[in-house]
Motif scaffolding. Structure first.
Motif, mmCIF file in Angstrom:
data_model
loop_
_atom_site.group_PDB
_atom_site.id
_atom_site.type_symbol
_atom_site.label_atom_id
_atom_site.label_comp_id
_atom_site.label_asym_id
_atom_site.label_seq_id
_atom_site.Cartn_x
_atom_site.Cartn_y
_atom_site.Cartn_z
ATOM 1 N N ALA A 9 7.789 32.546 8.341
ATOM 2 C CA ALA A 9 7.335 31.326 7.677
ATOM 3 C C ALA A 9 6.538 31.630 6.419
ATOM 4 N N VAL A 10 5.841 32.766 6.370
ATOM 5 C CA VAL A 10 5.044 33.116 5.198
ATOM 6 C C VAL A 10 5.947 33.534 4.045
ATOM 7 N N ARG A 11 6.964 34.342 4.344
ATOM 8 C CA ARG A 11 7.837 34.858 3.288
ATOM 9 C C ARG A 11 8.765 33.796 2.714
ATOM 10 N N ILE A 12 9.096 32.788 3.522
ATOM 11 C CA ILE A 12 10.059 31.786 3.081
ATOM 12 C C ILE A 12 9.592 31.088 1.811
ATOM 13 N N ASN A 13 8.311 30.775 1.714
ATOM 14 C CA ASN A 13 7.794 30.048 0.551
ATOM 15 C C ASN A 13 7.413 30.960 -0.611
ATOM 16 N N ARG A 14 7.490 32.246 -0.419
ATOM 17 C CA ARG A 14 7.033 33.178 -1.447
ATOM 18 C C ARG A 14 8.152 33.973 -2.106
ATOM 19 N N GLU A 15 9.259 34.203 -1.406
ATOM 20 C CA GLU A 15 10.277 35.135 -1.895
ATOM 21 C C GLU A 15 11.646 34.455 -1.925
ATOM 22 N N GLU A 16 12.063 34.091 -3.104
ATOM 23 C CA GLU A 16 13.328 33.373 -3.265
ATOM 24 C C GLU A 16 14.521 34.229 -2.859
ATOM 25 N N GLY B 50 20.294 26.517 5.309
ATOM 26 C CA GLY B 50 19.148 26.874 4.473
ATOM 27 C C GLY B 50 17.881 26.969 5.289
ATOM 28 N N LEU B 51 16.828 27.488 4.673
ATOM 29 C CA LEU B 51 15.546 27.683 5.336
ATOM 30 C C LEU B 51 14.431 27.143 4.457
ATOM 31 N N SER B 52 13.367 26.688 5.099
ATOM 32 C CA SER B 52 12.188 26.241 4.373
ATOM 33 C C SER B 52 10.972 26.423 5.265
ATOM 34 N N SER B 53 9.817 26.194 4.672
ATOM 35 C CA SER B 53 8.572 26.328 5.427
ATOM 36 C C SER B 53 7.647 25.189 5.048
ATOM 37 N N GLU B 54 7.110 24.514 6.055
ATOM 38 C CA GLU B 54 6.146 23.445 5.816
ATOM 39 C C GLU B 54 4.740 24.018 5.976
ATOM 40 N N GLU B 55 3.880 23.802 4.984
ATOM 41 C CA GLU B 55 2.530 24.355 5.003
ATOM 42 C C GLU B 55 1.491 23.244 4.901
#
Length: 452
Positions: free
Chosen positions: A217-224, A243-248
């Motif tokens: 979940a941490v890498r999903i929002n940081r590394e395209e 696809g994948l995403s992360s809710e923060e």
């Protein structure tokens, strides 16, 4: 890269068990080989598959690696016992130390490092280094029965500078009986030992059957690029994920983790500020990842998967909504994503857990495809998937077997040590017991006729 690991008198290993990633002279699968950068220049294997019946020692070898890694990185506290596990089915073994021995090829240097420990002290510890064809002694450490630590240093390690030698002797004198000299020296900023310590901390990655090597979940929002690779693989693997995403959102202990004691909450918050990342179950059973964002704010992240249905309808699912096999695949996919990013040694217990055999095979072949010719990344895994026992997939020296004797002592050996015809059907021969490492299933001694 890992060349060899030997363990003795630990868990189910009464005698020395030697695992090697040094390749034989065989020409098969040249892309599975990497040339050492040191003076000795052996060929090193990228892959190894460990087979054996349940309770025959596969997981215990993984645990031995993790124990040694933890002892090097974390060390011990004063007065605490060392949590080793000597072989318990022999009286003499219970009183003897457990022994761990590594041969490591890292940054152009070959390290021969090891130690022998019991619950009270480090009996022995040694380090020999090879940069050219000649090996040099760095240090040999002994702790006697009175807990006196003696460290003998080689000239290449101690050097000719008087102040340097005096400092190293000071470090040796300050090393506790239950602490490794390597750990103490790195903590005291002895630069020459930091690369070896870094290998244990940053290169060796041990993954148990029930954990993920990284918080997704941490890498999903940081590394395209990471997200794109993950989504492409999951799409091509037929998981239904598009696809994948992360809710923060900001961390709120009362809402996200109600009932956490105040003391534990303070400890977690302190460790988050130091860079720790936790994956914990939330009140609704969802897996929540907590960490500090770029502004040092405690944050909660939830991993989401995107599916496309009829009429192009999109829907986001929680990670827990996916099948257990898809979850496992997602957990280990970072190994493939990072295979070409830097030197790593991944040791994974039950790589094929919950995976279809075709997905296990795809994962192994993709690992090789992701590694460039000189990429120094290895994958060692335990498995029961006999479909991988195929010379089209693996070399003979990449297939290992575990077997226990009648006293519960495990040994391991490579298929390369067995006389195997090139055209032999390995999977069938293994299941028929030709190579060992299969369960001995006995018929019940007495048959009881029970009326229905």
């Amino acid at each position: 890269m890992l060349l060899q690991f030997a363990v003795e008198n630990y868990a189910c290993f009464a005698e020395e068990a030697l695992f090697s990633m040094v390749a034989s002279a065989g020409p098969e699968h040249p892309r599975h080989l990497v040339q050492s950068q040191t003076g000795r220049r052996p060929r090193i294997l990228r892959l190894a598959a460990l087979y054996g019946a349940n309770a025959h020692g596969k997981t215990k070898l993984i645990e031995a690696l993790r124990f040694a890694q933890s002892l090097v990185i974390l060390g011990t506290k004063s007065g605490r016992r060392i949590p080793t596990q000597p072989y318990r089915l022999d009286r003499q073994s219970r009183e003897k130390p457990s022994r761990f021995d590594f041969l490591i090829d890292y940054e152009g240097v070959e390290y021969s490092y090891g130690f022998a420990v019991d619950a009270v002290r480090v009996h022995e510890e040694w380090l020999f280094v090879r940069e050219t064809a000649r090996e040099a002694r760095y240090f040999e450490r002994v702790t006697d029965a009175d807990n006196k630590v003696t460290v003998e240093m080689g000239p290449k390690f101690a050097g000719s500078d008087k102040k340097r030698r005096q400092f190293l002797e000071f470090v040796a004198q300050g090393t506790r009986p239950n602490q490794l000299f390597l750990t103490e020296a790195v903590d005291r900023n002895v630069e020459v030992l930091k690369p070896l310590f870094r290998w244990f901390k940053s290169v060796l990655t041990v993954v148990s059957a029930e954990e993920a090597p990284q918080p997704l979940a941490v890498r999903i929002n940081r590394e395209e690029d990471f997200v794109e690779f993950m989504a492409d693989f999951l799409r091509n693997a037929g998981t239904g994920i598009d696809g994948l995403s992360s809710e923060e959102e900001p961390l709120d202990f009362e809402r996200h983790f109600p009932g956490v004691p105040a003391g534990l909450r303070e400890d977690i918050e302190t460790e988050l500020l130091q860079g720790a990342i936790y994956s914990l179950p939330g009140p609704d059973g969802q897996s929540l990842t907590i960490y500090c964002d770029d502004q040092a704010r405690p944050t909660v992240a939830r991993l989401k998967t995107r599916h496309i249905g009829r009429d192009a309808i999109e829907a986001n699912f929680d990670f827990e909504d996916e099948s257990s096999g898809t979850q496992r695949l997602m957990e280990i996919l970072p190994i493939l994503a990072d295979a070409a990013s830097g030197e790593r040694v991944y040791v994974v217990d039950e790589l094929d857990r919950k995976l279809h055999p075709l997905l296990s095979r795809l994962f192994v072949s993709s690992f090789i495809d992701r590694c460039a010719d000189e990429q120094r990344t290895q994958l060692v895994f335990t498995t029961h998937d006999t479909h991988l026992m195929d010379l089209e997939v693996l070399r003979r020296d990449e297939i290992w077997f575990f077997e226990k004797d009648r006293y519960g002592s495990s040994r391991l050996y490579s298929m390369n040590a067995l006389k195997v015809r090139p055209d032999l059907k390995l999977e069938k021969s293994y299941l028929n017991g030709r190579f060992g490492g299969v369960p001995l299933i006995r018929e019940p001694a007495v048959s009881l006729d029970v009326p229905c």
